[in-house]
Design a protein around this motif. Structure first.
Motif, PDB file in Angstrom:
ATOM      1  N   ASP A   2       0.860  -1.182   0.000  1.00 53.14           N
ATOM      2  CA  ASP A   2       0.000   0.000   0.000  1.00 53.14           C
ATOM      3  C   ASP A   2       0.892   1.225   0.000  1.00 53.14           C
ATOM      4  N   ILE A   3       0.540   2.214  -0.815  1.00 45.57           N
ATOM      5  CA  ILE A   3       1.310   3.448  -0.899  1.00 45.57           C
ATOM      6  C   ILE A   3       0.355   4.608  -0.686  1.00 45.57           C
ATOM      7  N   THR A   4       0.677   5.443   0.269  1.00 50.53           N
ATOM      8  CA  THR A   4      -0.094   6.660   0.517  1.00 50.53           C
ATOM      9  C   THR A   4       0.812   7.838   0.221  1.00 50.53           C
ATOM     10  N   ASN A  17       3.828   0.570   2.796  1.00 43.77           N
ATOM     11  CA  ASN A  17       3.373  -0.439   3.747  1.00 43.77           C
ATOM     12  C   ASN A  17       3.425  -1.802   3.080  1.00 43.77           C
ATOM     13  N   GLY A  18       4.286  -2.688   3.569  1.00 43.59           N
ATOM     14  CA  GLY A  18       4.387  -4.032   3.011  1.00 43.59           C
ATOM     15  C   GLY A  18       5.808  -4.368   2.590  1.00 43.59           C
ATOM     16  N   SER A  24       5.839  -5.612  -5.942  1.00 49.32           N
ATOM     17  CA  SER A  24       5.297  -4.328  -5.505  1.00 49.32           C
ATOM     18  C   SER A  24       6.000  -3.116  -6.106  1.00 49.32           C
ATOM     19  N   GLU A  27       4.308  -0.906  -9.024  1.00 51.95           N
ATOM     20  CA  GLU A  27       3.252   0.000  -8.555  1.00 51.95           C
ATOM     21  C   GLU A  27       3.858   1.238  -7.895  1.00 51.95           C
ATOM     22  N   THR A  31       3.554   5.185  -9.136  1.00 57.20           N
ATOM     23  CA  THR A  31       2.975   6.172  -8.232  1.00 57.20           C
ATOM     24  C   THR A  31       3.936   7.314  -7.942  1.00 57.20           C
TER      25      THR A  31
END
Length: 101
Positions: A2-4, A17-18, A24, A27, A31
């Motif tokens: 997960d990327i915020t 996150n991860g 990954s 992605e 982003t």
């Protein structure tokens, strides 16, 4: 993974996150890279508090972020790096390139 993304005019923060591995990283590249190419930041913060594993593809990712960000005058900061990730960064010599929080 997960990327915020949090950004303002001067600071880009990517909260990861991860696992940073071959599954990954594409992605993360899609982003983060366009943001670094489009804008100039004073600081790029990679919040790695929740990153529990980093593979060679993840090392490549953070190296390219460092290279591209530094070329535009940004400080690249790794935040919340755990012992495993820091050990990998030290073993590869990449730790010397980054600021840590």
């Amino acid at each position: 993974m997960d990327i915020t993304i949090q950004e303002n005019e001067k600071v880009l923060t990517a909260i990861l996150n991860g696992r940073l591995d071959s599954l990954s990283v594409p992605e993360a590249e899609q982003t983060i890279f366009p943001l670094i190419e489009e804008k100039e930041y004073e600081s790029i913060i990679l919040d790695m508090t929740e990153v529990n594993y980093i593979a060679s593809s993840g090392l490549r990712l953070i190296f390219i972020i460092f290279k591209n960000g530094s070329a535009k005058g940004a400080r690249v900061i790794l935040k919340g790096v755990n012992d495993f990730v820091r050990e990998v960064l030290n073993a590869t010599g990449l730790a010397a390139m980054f600021e840590f929080e």
